[in-house]
Design a protein around this motif. Sequence first.
Motif, PDB file in Angstrom:
ATOM      1  N   ASP A 104       0.833  -1.200   0.000  1.00 26.31           N
ATOM      2  CA  ASP A 104       0.000   0.000   0.000  1.00 26.31           C
ATOM      3  C   ASP A 104       0.872   1.256   0.000  1.00 26.31           C
ATOM      4  O   ASP A 104       2.077   1.205   0.212  1.00 26.31           O
ATOM      5  N   LYS A 105       0.237   2.381  -0.270  1.00 23.97           N
ATOM      6  CA  LYS A 105       0.965   3.649  -0.430  1.00 23.97           C
ATOM      7  C   LYS A 105       1.660   4.068   0.861  1.00 23.97           C
ATOM      8  O   LYS A 105       2.764   4.598   0.833  1.00 23.97           O
ATOM      9  N   ARG A 106       1.025   3.823   1.992  1.00 27.71           N
ATOM     10  CA  ARG A 106       1.644   4.200   3.264  1.00 27.71           C
ATOM     11  C   ARG A 106       2.954   3.432   3.477  1.00 27.71           C
ATOM     12  O   ARG A 106       3.961   4.007   3.884  1.00 27.71           O
ATOM     13  N   ALA A 107       2.952   2.139   3.185  1.00 26.82           N
ATOM     14  CA  ALA A 107       4.178   1.338   3.320  1.00 26.82           C
ATOM     15  C   ALA A 107       5.244   1.838   2.352  1.00 26.82           C
ATOM     16  O   ALA A 107       6.434   1.878   2.689  1.00 26.82           O
ATOM     17  N   GLN A 142      -0.548  20.374  11.112  1.00 28.28           N
ATOM     18  CA  GLN A 142      -0.001  19.398  12.049  1.00 28.28           C
ATOM     19  C   GLN A 142       0.573  18.223  11.267  1.00 28.28           C
ATOM     20  O   GLN A 142       0.316  18.067  10.082  1.00 28.28           O
ATOM     21  N   MET A 143       1.360  17.407  11.927  1.00 30.67           N
ATOM     22  CA  MET A 143       2.064  16.315  11.264  1.00 30.67           C
ATOM     23  C   MET A 143       1.131  15.366  10.509  1.00 30.67           C
ATOM     24  O   MET A 143       1.482  14.861   9.457  1.00 30.67           O
ATOM     25  N   SER A 144      -0.051  15.137  11.030  1.00 34.99           N
ATOM     26  CA  SER A 144      -0.960  14.195  10.375  1.00 34.99           C
ATOM     27  C   SER A 144      -1.456  14.709   9.022  1.00 34.99           C
ATOM     28  O   SER A 144      -2.068  13.961   8.263  1.00 34.99           O
ATOM     29  N   ALA A 145      -1.176  15.964   8.702  1.00 30.27           N
ATOM     30  CA  ALA A 145      -1.607  16.523   7.422  1.00 30.27           C
ATOM     31  C   ALA A 145      -0.822  15.946   6.249  1.00 30.27           C
ATOM     32  O   ALA A 145      -1.301  15.939   5.123  1.00 30.27           O
ATOM     33  N   PHE A 146       0.384  15.427   6.502  1.00 31.06           N
ATOM     34  CA  PHE A 146       1.159  14.832   5.418  1.00 31.06           C
ATOM     35  C   PHE A 146       0.478  13.550   4.954  1.00 31.06           C
ATOM     36  O   PHE A 146       0.107  12.705   5.765  1.00 31.06           O
ATOM     37  N   LYS A 147       0.339  13.406   3.642  1.00 34.28           N
ATOM     38  CA  LYS A 147      -0.315  12.231   3.091  1.00 34.28           C
ATOM     39  C   LYS A 147       0.533  10.996   3.373  1.00 34.28           C
ATOM     40  O   LYS A 147       1.742  11.028   3.181  1.00 34.28           O
ATOM     41  N   GLU A 148      -0.104   9.907   3.823  1.00 38.66           N
ATOM     42  CA  GLU A 148       0.613   8.690   4.222  1.00 38.66           C
ATOM     43  C   GLU A 148       1.731   9.056   5.195  1.00 38.66           C
ATOM     44  O   GLU A 148       2.901   8.802   4.962  1.00 38.66           O
ATOM     45  N   SER A 149       1.365   9.675   6.313  1.00 38.97           N
ATOM     46  CA  SER A 149       2.312  10.424   7.137  1.00 38.97           C
ATOM     47  C   SER A 149       3.162   9.633   8.121  1.00 38.97           C
ATOM     48  O   SER A 149       4.055  10.198   8.716  1.00 38.97           O
ATOM     49  N   GLY A 150       2.939   8.352   8.313  1.00 37.94           N
ATOM     50  CA  GLY A 150       3.685   7.620   9.336  1.00 37.94           C
ATOM     51  C   GLY A 150       5.189   7.775   9.245  1.00 37.94           C
ATOM     52  O   GLY A 150       5.854   8.176  10.190  1.00 37.94           O
ATOM     53  N   GLY A 151       5.766   7.450   8.086  1.00 38.50           N
ATOM     54  CA  GLY A 151       7.207   7.539   7.912  1.00 38.50           C
ATOM     55  C   GLY A 151       7.712   8.959   8.007  1.00 38.50           C
ATOM     56  O   GLY A 151       8.810   9.210   8.510  1.00 38.50           O
ATOM     57  N   ILE A 152       6.925   9.905   7.524  1.00 42.64           N
ATOM     58  CA  ILE A 152       7.328  11.312   7.583  1.00 42.64           C
ATOM     59  C   ILE A 152       7.375  11.772   9.034  1.00 42.64           C
ATOM     60  O   ILE A 152       8.335  12.410   9.463  1.00 42.64           O
ATOM     61  N   GLU A 153       6.354  11.420   9.794  1.00 44.06           N
ATOM     62  CA  GLU A 153       6.297  11.838  11.198  1.00 44.06           C
ATOM     63  C   GLU A 153       7.503  11.370  11.988  1.00 44.06           C
ATOM     64  O   GLU A 153       8.045  12.100  12.802  1.00 44.06           O
ATOM     65  N   TYR A 154       7.928  10.133  11.759  1.00 42.04           N
ATOM     66  CA  TYR A 154       9.010   9.572  12.558  1.00 42.04           C
ATOM     67  C   TYR A 154      10.383   9.731  11.906  1.00 42.04           C
ATOM     68  O   TYR A 154      11.380   9.850  12.600  1.00 42.04           O
ATOM     69  N   GLY A 155      10.432   9.744  10.580  1.00 44.85           N
ATOM     70  CA  GLY A 155      11.716   9.736   9.904  1.00 44.85           C
ATOM     71  C   GLY A 155      12.311  11.097   9.607  1.00 44.85           C
ATOM     72  O   GLY A 155      13.527  11.238   9.516  1.00 44.85           O
ATOM     73  N   ALA A 156      11.470  12.108   9.431  1.00 43.19           N
ATOM     74  CA  ALA A 156      11.986  13.424   9.049  1.00 43.19           C
ATOM     75  C   ALA A 156      12.700  14.094  10.222  1.00 43.19           C
ATOM     76  O   ALA A 156      12.251  14.013  11.363  1.00 43.19           O
ATOM     77  N   ASP A 157      13.821  14.741   9.931  1.00 40.91           N
ATOM     78  CA  ASP A 157      14.484  15.555  10.955  1.00 40.91           C
ATOM     79  C   ASP A 157      13.723  16.848  11.158  1.00 40.91           C
ATOM     80  O   ASP A 157      13.571  17.332  12.274  1.00 40.91           O
ATOM     81  N   VAL A 158      13.292  17.444  10.034  1.00 44.58           N
ATOM     82  CA  VAL A 158      12.525  18.685  10.079  1.00 44.58           C
ATOM     83  C   VAL A 158      11.322  18.498   9.167  1.00 44.58           C
ATOM     84  O   VAL A 158      11.452  17.974   8.061  1.00 44.58           O
TER      85      VAL A 158
END
Length: 196
Positions: A104-107, A142-158
């Motif tokens: 899936d797209k989130r993965a 807020q962070m949840s606004a990023f589409k398929e946001s799981g990896g972005i929330e945890y992986g992004a430095d900024v």
Amino acid sequence: GVPVLFFSYEQSAAELRTKTLARLSRKENQLIRAGKIKGPDLDEAVKKYRDFGRRLTIIEADFHHNVGTIRLLAQRERRQTGKAPVIFVDYLQVVPVADPALTDKRAEVDFLVSELRRLARDTGASIIAISSMARSEYKRVQMSAFKESGGIEYGADVAAIMDVKDERADGSERIIDLAVVKNRNGRRKKINFRYE
């Protein structure tokens, strides 16, 4: 003074150059594209573009440009210049993923964020990845606004979100907040811009 690799999955290099010249000359890009802007205003913008443009490579990315290809081009740039590049990926959700195990797209986005972090670590490159926003979250900064946001929330430095606060009726000016919603090594903040 560092090389920049800009992977554009939607716009052509010519479109991006025209938009940059429009920004530098403060003229409308449609007029530049139509050849209706000439003279000193455009000449000065072209001169400014040339100053940094020789270090900028715009890659018109397609289905061949997965993270492995981005890695190879970044490594080649580092070998040729002796400097780690700054890499822009425009945009994250359309970068191809060749792993059939990702269903899936989130993965896929989680995988891409992880691979881009690894690429940054291995090459010393700074990576700016543009992300699409979930339509249901357009008004929420807020962070949840990023589409398929799981990896972005945890992986992004900024992580930062552009939020249009006001716009002239004729579209000639926008007031925009750049809300830094995550900063692993610093503070969060809102930065105000006026875009003409």
